[in-house]
Design a protein around this motif. Sequence first.
Motif, short mmCIF file in Angstrom:
data_model
loop_
_atom_site.label_atom_id
_atom_site.label_comp_id
_atom_site.label_asym_id
_atom_site.label_seq_id
_atom_site.Cartn_x
_atom_site.Cartn_y
_atom_site.Cartn_z
N ARG A 263 0.83 -1.21 0.00
CA ARG A 263 0.00 0.00 0.00
C ARG A 263 0.86 1.26 0.00
O ARG A 263 0.39 2.34 -0.32
N ASN B 105 -3.59 -2.10 -5.28
CA ASN B 105 -3.24 -0.75 -4.84
C ASN B 105 -3.38 0.25 -5.98
O ASN B 105 -3.86 1.37 -5.79
N MET C 288 -7.43 -1.36 2.82
CA MET C 288 -7.14 0.01 2.42
C MET C 288 -8.28 0.94 2.80
O MET C 288 -8.04 2.04 3.30
#
Length: 107
Positions: free
Chosen positions: A29, A45, A84
């Motif tokens: 990330r 990502n 995320m």
Amino acid sequence: TNIGSILASVNPYKPIPGLYSVDAIDLYRQHRLGELPPHIFATANECYCCLWKRHDSQCVLISGESGAGKTESTKLLLKFLSAMSQTSLGAPAAAKSTHVEEAILES
């Protein structure tokens, strides 16, 4: 290997310790596509960044023959995106899993 923004992967048919861990999520990330070795988290990502930072719609195509790992790849992609989204909401690292994430991953 990476082919532009395409990830070609092979199912090893055995677990590889640490390959899909929380540490791997945190590592990927923090880097852009191509900065680290090819990984499904790098692809995820890139999708996340394009979706939220550039406001571009995203589509991920996961293809392969029977037994190639499409379902597992989908679960890993969703695991990364869920982590995320939890991080962006300010949730602590230990709380990166939610009931919604669990329901999506179980489906």
